[in-house]
Enzyme design. Structure first.
Site, PDB file in Angstrom:
ATOM      1  CD  GLU A 107      -1.076  -0.417   3.683  1.00 45.51           C
ATOM      2  OE1 GLU A 107      -2.036  -1.185   3.502  1.00 45.51           O
ATOM      3  OE2 GLU A 107      -0.804   0.083   4.772  1.00 45.51           O
ATOM      4  CB  CYS A 136       3.161   7.119   3.470  1.00 47.76           C
ATOM      5  SG  CYS A 136       3.743   5.813   4.529  1.00 47.76           S
ATOM      6  CB  CYS A 143       8.016  -5.407   8.266  1.00 47.23           C
ATOM      7  SG  CYS A 143       9.412  -4.567   9.030  1.00 47.23           S
ATOM      8  CB  CYS A 147       7.566  -3.402  15.794  1.00 47.26           C
ATOM      9  SG  CYS A 147       9.178  -2.819  15.228  1.00 47.26           S
ATOM     10  CB  CYS A 150       4.137  -2.566  13.643  1.00 37.71           C
ATOM     11  SG  CYS A 150       4.188  -2.263  11.867  1.00 37.71           S
ATOM     12  CB  CYS A 367      -0.365   0.450  10.748  1.00 36.60           C
ATOM     13  SG  CYS A 367      -2.072   0.241  11.188  1.00 36.60           S
TER      14      CYS A 367
HETATM   15  N1  SAH Z   1      10.288   0.101   9.500  1.00 36.07           N
HETATM   16  C1  SAH Z   1      10.324   1.508   9.534  1.00 36.07           C
HETATM   17  C2  SAH Z   1       9.216   2.218   8.747  1.00 36.07           C
HETATM   18  C3  SAH Z   1       7.821   1.652   8.769  1.00 36.07           C
HETATM   19  S1  SAH Z   1       6.697   1.994  10.063  1.00 36.07           S
HETATM   20  C4  SAH Z   1      10.310   2.009  10.967  1.00 36.07           C
HETATM   21  O1  SAH Z   1      10.191   1.189  11.866  1.00 36.07           O
HETATM   22  O2  SAH Z   1      10.496   3.190  11.175  1.00 36.07           O
HETATM   23  C5  SAH Z   1       6.485   3.725  10.204  1.00 36.07           C
HETATM   24  C6  SAH Z   1       6.214   4.165  11.636  1.00 36.07           C
HETATM   25  O3  SAH Z   1       4.899   3.761  12.087  1.00 36.07           O
HETATM   26  C7  SAH Z   1       7.187   3.571  12.652  1.00 36.07           C
HETATM   27  O4  SAH Z   1       7.569   4.557  13.573  1.00 36.07           O
HETATM   28  C8  SAH Z   1       6.349   2.511  13.314  1.00 36.07           C
HETATM   29  O5  SAH Z   1       6.871   2.156  14.548  1.00 36.07           O
HETATM   30  C9  SAH Z   1       5.002   3.187  13.376  1.00 36.07           C
HETATM   31  N2  SAH Z   1       3.859   2.293  13.581  1.00 36.07           N
HETATM   32  C10 SAH Z   1       3.703   1.044  13.123  1.00 36.07           C
HETATM   33  N3  SAH Z   1       2.517   0.544  13.489  1.00 36.07           N
HETATM   34  C11 SAH Z   1       1.901   1.508  14.205  1.00 36.07           C
HETATM   35  C12 SAH Z   1       0.640   1.591  14.866  1.00 36.07           C
HETATM   36  N4  SAH Z   1      -0.192   0.582  14.865  1.00 36.07           N
HETATM   37  N5  SAH Z   1       0.340   2.756  15.491  1.00 36.07           N
HETATM   38  C13 SAH Z   1       1.194   3.799  15.481  1.00 36.07           C
HETATM   39  N6  SAH Z   1       2.391   3.778  14.902  1.00 36.07           N
HETATM   40  C14 SAH Z   1       2.746   2.638  14.268  1.00 36.07           C
END
Ligand code: SAH
Length: 396
Positions: A107, A136, A143, A147, A150, A367
Site C-alpha cells: 500500500e 508514504c 516486514c 515490532c 505494528c 499502518c
Molecule cells: N520500519 C520503519 C518504517 C515503517 S513503520 C520504521 O520502523 O520506522 C512507520 C512508523 O509507524 C514507525 O515509527 C512505526 O513504529 C510506526 N507504527 C507502526 N505501526 C503503528 C501503529 N499501529 N500505530 C502507530 N504507529 C505505528
C-alpha cells in the site's frame, strides 16, 4: 586557463536497475546506444517518464517514430497495478492498494500536509492554491522487524520490493493527484524496513531526486528506520546526511525497547544513539525521533524524562504518534492526559516535540492493515498446492 570541476555530491554505488522506471539517464544512454540511437535521447526518455509522467512511448512526441516503436519493447508491463483505493471521510487522505506482478499486495498513502507541517517544514513558500501532499511508500511486502504493535511486523516479511516497485508507487501516486495538488514530500514509512532493503532504497532515492525527473529535494525525502545501525551509517555516507532520517525509538530503555522492538537485541540503544551522533547532519537540520505512545506501556512521565536524558546533546525533534489499534493486539491507546504530559516534559526539556494527527485513521492509513488482510489470505494457502509460494500457481 584550467578549471577544476566542483563536485557537489558523489553518487552512491548502485546495483543494476530492475526495470525501466528505475533506470537513470546514463543507463538509458547505454540501452539506446545498443539500439543504434544517439545517447542524448536518454535524458529525453527519462524526462518523459519521470518529469512528465508519460510511459506510453506513442505519446513521447518529440522522439522519432522509429524510436517510439522500439521503446514499446523496452517499456513493458507496469510493475504495479492499482487494485483498491480508500478515501478518508475525515480529510483528503487516500490509501491505494497496489498489486505486484507476482500478486503480493502493498500500500501507499497520499496525505494532505497540515498547515503547521508546511510551516515547520521550512521553505514555507507554498504557491497559493497549491495543496501540498506527502506520500508514504512501502519498501517491503510485510516486514521482518517484528515490532509488537505494528501490523506489518506481525505479518512477517514476504519479500523486499525492487527499486522499480518503490519508484512505481511514487509515479502512480503523482499521477493520481488532482491538478492543484502537489507532491511535496515522500516518506519511507509504509510497509517494511527501508534500510534492510538498502540497494533498492538507494537507487530509488537517486532516481527520485534526479533533477531531470521528479526532482524531489533530498531533504523532502524521509527514510524511517526501526534502528538498523549499519544502514543508518551507509545512508549518512552515501547521501551526506541530506536525506531526512527518522528513527522509530518508542522506548528509552533497553528492556522496554526490546519488548516492543526485537531489533533492539541486535542494535541496542547505546549503539543506535552512537549512530545518530555520527550521522552527518547538515546545519540547522534535526533527526526525527518517532515515538508511538501506547497506553500504560511507554507513555509515563518517568519514561518521558528518561527519553529526554537519552537524547541530550543530539539534534532531534520528536514526533509523538498515538498508537493506532490493530485487531487482536492487546495494547491500549494512550489517554489524552498522558500524551499531553509526555509532550510537555520533552518540550520543557528543550526538544521540539510535535503530536502527529492520525490522518486517515478511518482507513487504517497509519499502518499496514489493509495489505496485511490481503496478504494474510494468501499465506493461508497450503504449501502443498505449489512448490513455490508464488500465488499465480496457487488456488485462490
Ligand atoms: N520500519 C520503519 C518504517 C515503517 S513503520 C520504521 O520502523 O520506522 C512507520 C512508523 O509507524 C514507525 O515509527 C512505526 O513504529 C510506526 N507504527 C507502526 N505501526 C503503528 C501503529 N499501529 N500505530 C502507530 N504507529 C505505528
Amino acid at each position: 586557463m584550467r578549471y577544476s570541476r566542483v563536485v557537489y555530491s558523489k553518487q552512491p554505488e548502485l546495483s543494476s536497475p530492475s526495470g525501466y522506471l528505475d533506470r537513470l539517464p546514463s543507463e538509458w544512454a547505454a540501452v539506446l546506444e545498443s539500439m543504434g540511437e544517439p545517447p542524448y535521447r536518454a535524458v529525453q526518455v527519462f524526462r518523459w517518464i519521470h518529469s512528465r509522467g508519460v510511459v506510453d512511448p506513442r505519446q513521447m512526441t518529440d522522439l522519432p517514430i522509429r524510436l517510439r516503436e522500439k521503446l514499446r519493447e523496452v517499456i513493458g508491463v507496469p510493475s504495479l497495478q492499482v487494485v483498491g483505493c480508500l478515501q478518508s471521510q475525515e480529510d483528503a487522505t487516500r490509501k491505494f492498494l497496489l498489486r505486484t506482478k507476482d500478486a503480493w499486495e502493498i500500500e501507499t498513502v497520499l496525505i494532505p500536509m497540515a498547515k503547521d507541517e508546511v510551516e515547520e517544514d521550512g521553505e514555507g513558500e507554498v504557491p497559493q492554491k497549491s495543496l501540498p501532499f506527502t506520500q508514504c511508500v512501502s519498501t517491503q511486502v510485510g516486514c521482518a522487524m517484528g515490532c509488537a504493535f505494528c501490523a506489518s511486523g506481525i505479518a512477517g516479511l514476504k519479500r523486499s520490493l525492487n527499486a522499480e516497485e518503490i519508484i512505481a508507487q511514487v509515479w502512480i501516486g503523482r499521477s493520481l493527484l488532482a491538478p492543484q495538488q502537489r507532491l511535496r514530500n515522500v516518506v519511507f514509512m509504509g510497509m517494511g524496513e527501508p534500510l534492510a532493503n538498502y540497494e533498492a532504497l538507494a537507487r530509488s532515492l537517486v532516481v527520485l531526486t534526479h533533477p531531470d525527473g521528479i526532482g524531489l529535494g533530498k531533504r523532502r525525502i524521509t527514510v524511517s528506520t526501526a534502528g538498523w545501525v549499519p544502514g543508518i551509517d551507509r545512508l549518512g555516507k552515501d547521501f551526506m546526511g541530506e536525506v531526512q532520517l527518522a528513527v522509530s525509538l518508542h522506548a528509552p530503555t533497553d528492556e522496554l525497547r526490546t519488548m516492543l522492538m526485537p531489533i533492539n537485541r541486535r542494535y541496542p540503544l547505546g549503539e543506535l544513539i552512537d549512530a545518530l551522533r555520527r550521522y552527518p547532519l547538515p546545519p540547522r537540520r534535526r533527526i526525527t525521533i518517532e515515538y508511538t505512545l501506547i497506553g500504560g506501556v511507554n507513555d509515563s512521565p518517568m519514561l518521558a524524562r528518561d527519553l529526554l536524558r537519552l537524547l541530550r546533546g543530539i539534534r532531534v525533534k520528536v514526533n509523538l504518534i498515538p498508537w493506532n489499534p490493530i485487531d487482536g493486539v492487546g495494547f491500549q491507546v494512550p489517554s489524552e492526559e498522558a500524551v499531553e504530559s509526555f509532550q510537555d516534559i520533552l518540550c520543557h526539556g528543550g526538544i521540539p516535540t510535535f503530536r502527529r494527527q492520525r490522518k486517515g485513521a478511518d482507513i487504517d492509513a497509519a499502518c499496514g492493515q489493509l495489505a496485511l488482510k490481503g496478504n494474510a489470505r494468501r499465506v493461508r494457502i497450503p504449501l502443498w498446492v505449489s512448490t513455490s509460494l508464488k500465488p499465480r500457481n496457487a488456488s485462490p
